[in-house]
Design a protein around this motif. Structure first.
Motif, PDB file in Angstrom:
ATOM      1  N   THR A  14       0.827  -1.212   0.000  1.00 12.44           N
ATOM      2  CA  THR A  14       0.000   0.000   0.000  1.00 12.44           C
ATOM      3  C   THR A  14       0.857   1.257   0.000  1.00 12.44           C
ATOM      4  O   THR A  14       0.378   2.335  -0.341  1.00 12.44           O
ATOM      5  N   THR A  15       2.134   1.104   0.409  1.00 11.98           N
ATOM      6  CA  THR A  15       2.973   2.264   0.695  1.00 11.98           C
ATOM      7  C   THR A  15       4.373   2.054   0.138  1.00 11.98           C
ATOM      8  O   THR A  15       4.955   0.976   0.308  1.00 11.98           O
ATOM      9  N   LEU A  16       4.913   3.079  -0.489  1.00 16.75           N
ATOM     10  CA  LEU A  16       6.298   3.071  -0.971  1.00 16.75           C
ATOM     11  C   LEU A  16       7.066   4.168  -0.253  1.00 16.75           C
ATOM     12  O   LEU A  16       6.648   5.331  -0.254  1.00 16.75           O
ATOM     13  N   THR A  17       8.183   3.799   0.379  1.00 13.35           N
ATOM     14  CA  THR A  17       9.064   4.801   0.973  1.00 13.35           C
ATOM     15  C   THR A  17      10.317   4.916   0.117  1.00 13.35           C
ATOM     16  O   THR A  17      10.803   3.917  -0.431  1.00 13.35           O
ATOM     17  N   PHE A  18      10.834   6.128   0.013  1.00 11.67           N
ATOM     18  CA  PHE A  18      11.969   6.392  -0.869  1.00 11.67           C
ATOM     19  C   PHE A  18      13.110   7.062  -0.118  1.00 11.67           C
ATOM     20  O   PHE A  18      12.891   7.983   0.677  1.00 11.67           O
ATOM     21  N   ASP A  19      14.312   6.607  -0.388  1.00 13.93           N
ATOM     22  CA  ASP A  19      15.483   7.432  -0.161  1.00 13.93           C
ATOM     23  C   ASP A  19      15.378   8.583  -1.157  1.00 13.93           C
ATOM     24  O   ASP A  19      14.893   8.399  -2.278  1.00 13.93           O
ATOM     25  N   CYS A  20      15.827   9.773  -0.777  1.00 19.17           N
ATOM     26  CA  CYS A  20      15.659  10.922  -1.676  1.00 19.17           C
ATOM     27  C   CYS A  20      16.896  11.174  -2.542  1.00 19.17           C
ATOM     28  O   CYS A  20      16.831  11.119  -3.759  1.00 19.17           O
ATOM     29  N   GLN A 116       2.902   8.539 -11.489  1.00 19.74           N
ATOM     30  CA  GLN A 116       2.195   7.292 -11.780  1.00 19.74           C
ATOM     31  C   GLN A 116       2.042   6.429 -10.531  1.00 19.74           C
ATOM     32  O   GLN A 116       0.977   5.859 -10.274  1.00 19.74           O
ATOM     33  N   LEU A 117       3.090   6.351  -9.722  1.00 20.54           N
ATOM     34  CA  LEU A 117       3.022   5.526  -8.518  1.00 20.54           C
ATOM     35  C   LEU A 117       2.046   6.092  -7.496  1.00 20.54           C
ATOM     36  O   LEU A 117       1.400   5.342  -6.754  1.00 20.54           O
ATOM     37  N   SER A 118       1.921   7.411  -7.458  1.00 22.51           N
ATOM     38  CA  SER A 118       1.024   8.033  -6.477  1.00 22.51           C
ATOM     39  C   SER A 118      -0.444   7.709  -6.742  1.00 22.51           C
ATOM     40  O   SER A 118      -1.290   7.893  -5.867  1.00 22.51           O
ATOM     41  N   GLN A 119      -0.746   7.217  -7.931  1.00 19.36           N
ATOM     42  CA  GLN A 119      -2.118   6.817  -8.238  1.00 19.36           C
ATOM     43  C   GLN A 119      -2.489   5.487  -7.573  1.00 19.36           C
ATOM     44  O   GLN A 119      -3.668   5.141  -7.488  1.00 19.36           O
ATOM     45  N   PRO A 220      16.668  -1.250 -12.235  1.00 17.36           N
ATOM     46  CA  PRO A 220      17.613  -0.343 -12.876  1.00 17.36           C
ATOM     47  C   PRO A 220      17.158   1.110 -12.850  1.00 17.36           C
ATOM     48  O   PRO A 220      17.953   2.017 -13.111  1.00 17.36           O
ATOM     49  N   SER A 221      15.880   1.338 -12.552  1.00 11.89           N
ATOM     50  CA  SER A 221      15.331   2.694 -12.607  1.00 11.89           C
ATOM     51  C   SER A 221      13.995   2.743 -11.885  1.00 11.89           C
ATOM     52  O   SER A 221      13.401   1.704 -11.560  1.00 11.89           O
ATOM     53  N   LEU A 222      13.490   3.951 -11.679  1.00 14.42           N
ATOM     54  CA  LEU A 222      12.151   4.111 -11.092  1.00 14.42           C
ATOM     55  C   LEU A 222      11.078   3.664 -12.071  1.00 14.42           C
ATOM     56  O   LEU A 222      10.046   3.108 -11.660  1.00 14.42           O
ATOM     57  N   MET A 223      11.288   3.894 -13.355  1.00 14.55           N
ATOM     58  CA  MET A 223      10.275   3.498 -14.331  1.00 14.55           C
ATOM     59  C   MET A 223      10.133   1.977 -14.390  1.00 14.55           C
ATOM     60  O   MET A 223       9.048   1.468 -14.680  1.00 14.55           O
ATOM     61  N   ALA A 224      11.203   1.250 -14.099  1.00 12.43           N
ATOM     62  CA  ALA A 224      11.095  -0.212 -14.026  1.00 12.43           C
ATOM     63  C   ALA A 224      10.182  -0.615 -12.872  1.00 12.43           C
ATOM     64  O   ALA A 224       9.432  -1.595 -12.968  1.00 12.43           O
ATOM     65  N   ILE A 225      10.213   0.148 -11.796  1.00 16.95           N
ATOM     66  CA  ILE A 225       9.319  -0.111 -10.663  1.00 16.95           C
ATOM     67  C   ILE A 225       7.881   0.200 -11.054  1.00 16.95           C
ATOM     68  O   ILE A 225       6.954  -0.541 -10.704  1.00 16.95           O
ATOM     69  N   ALA A 228       6.630  -2.686 -13.138  1.00 16.58           N
ATOM     70  CA  ALA A 228       6.378  -3.876 -12.320  1.00 16.58           C
ATOM     71  C   ALA A 228       5.083  -3.722 -11.539  1.00 16.58           C
ATOM     72  O   ALA A 228       4.285  -4.662 -11.448  1.00 16.58           O
ATOM     73  N   ALA A 229       4.860  -2.550 -10.987  1.00 16.75           N
ATOM     74  CA  ALA A 229       3.641  -2.307 -10.211  1.00 16.75           C
ATOM     75  C   ALA A 229       2.412  -2.398 -11.101  1.00 16.75           C
ATOM     76  O   ALA A 229       1.399  -3.010 -10.731  1.00 16.75           O
ATOM     77  N   GLN A 230       2.498  -1.807 -12.270  1.00 15.34           N
ATOM     78  CA  GLN A 230       1.348  -1.820 -13.173  1.00 15.34           C
ATOM     79  C   GLN A 230       1.057  -3.224 -13.680  1.00 15.34           C
ATOM     80  O   GLN A 230      -0.109  -3.626 -13.815  1.00 15.34           O
ATOM     81  N   SER A 231       2.096  -3.992 -13.948  1.00 14.87           N
ATOM     82  CA  SER A 231       1.893  -5.340 -14.475  1.00 14.87           C
ATOM     83  C   SER A 231       1.271  -6.269 -13.438  1.00 14.87           C
ATOM     84  O   SER A 231       0.654  -7.278 -13.770  1.00 14.87           O
ATOM     85  N   SER A 232       1.442  -5.939 -12.159  1.00 16.47           N
ATOM     86  CA  SER A 232       0.872  -6.778 -11.108  1.00 16.47           C
ATOM     87  C   SER A 232      -0.580  -6.430 -10.830  1.00 16.47           C
ATOM     88  O   SER A 232      -1.213  -7.041  -9.968  1.00 16.47           O
TER      89      SER A 232
END
Length: 243
Positions: A14-20, A116-119, A220-225, A228-232
């Motif tokens: 439900t939640t993603l935390t990020f190093d900045c 996109q992830l915030s959606q 390799p990148s944020l867009m890869a994440i 992956a999220a969208q495909s799941s």
């Protein structure tokens, strides 16, 4: 180690935390440019690679001295770099280094990926920085963050556990439903020890910090994440009332 897509499909976070700085922000490019602008370091004197290696080495040493706030760490680091390269510290110049941090640029993919992830997820940041410095950085980022947890708030630095424990208290979510995303490999250790999932974003040769930590997945990148999220087929999150 899980496949990135499998991590999202199995755990339904439900939640993603990020190093900045390093994950969302190009700290290497930002710090090197700032140091050159402040001190006039010529490329003939020091390459960007050597400058960043010096920064990393000295930053790690000063942080372990337990100095707060982080702006003071940055000033000491700048003084020590000047001493190594120019023969003496220059306090009148080093004060400008922490002030440069809010202008360090975000990566080209950062805003699109976070939007996109915030959606689908709550977003949060866990960062070794001061509140006012990260507030300046966040003016470059268009996506909303539910929480921003800093070393200034917690009097502790990553990769120590207390700053992650503070994040868990603020987020009030089951650790297993949280994925921590970081460019530095070492952040996987405290995150997974507390029950969070961890994704290592391998942005540069310095992303492997020698910690031998074991993340749940690599990216390799944020867009890869994002992919992956969208495909799941993760459904948009439902935030509980009052959270």
């Amino acid at each position: 180690m899980d496949d990135l897509k499998e991590l999202f499909a199995k755990n339904r976070p439900t939640t993603l935390t990020f190093d900045c700085y390093g994950t969302l922000v190009d700290w290497e490019g930002g710090a090197a440019k700032a140091l050159r602008n402040i001190y006039g370091f010529a490329e003939q004197l020091v390459s960007d690679d050597v400058l960043i290696d010096l920064f990393l080495e000295l930053d790690a040493l000063v942080i372990r001295e337990g100095i707060f706030p982080y702006s003071a760490v940055l000033q000491i680091v700048a003084d020590r770099i000047a001493e190594k390269l120019l023969g003496s510290p220059t306090p009148e110049l080093s004060k400008a280094f922490p002030q440069s941090l809010p202008s360090w640029p975000v990566f080209a993919e950062t805003n699109e990926a976070l939007t996109q992830l915030s959606q689908h997820f709550r977003l949060a940041i866990i960062s070794n920085v001061d509140d006012d410095l990260i507030a300046g950085t966040l003016t470059q980022i268009s996506a909303p963050f539910d929480e921003v947890i800093t070393s200034q708030q917690t009097s502790t630095y990553k990769p120590d556990r207390p700053i992650f424990e503070a994040a868990l208290r603020k987020l009030d979510e089951e650790p297993g439903r949280i994925v921590h995303i970081a460019e530095g490999l070492g952040e996987a250790r405290p995150a997974t020890a507390l029950g969070m999932k961890s994704v290592w974003v391998k942005r540069s040769k310095r992303s492997d910090d020698g910690s031998k930590a074991i993340p749940n997945a690599n990216a390799p990148s944020l867009m890869a994440i994002v992919e992956a999220a969208q495909s799941s087929l993760v459904a948009p999150h439902q935030i509980k009332a009052g959270k």
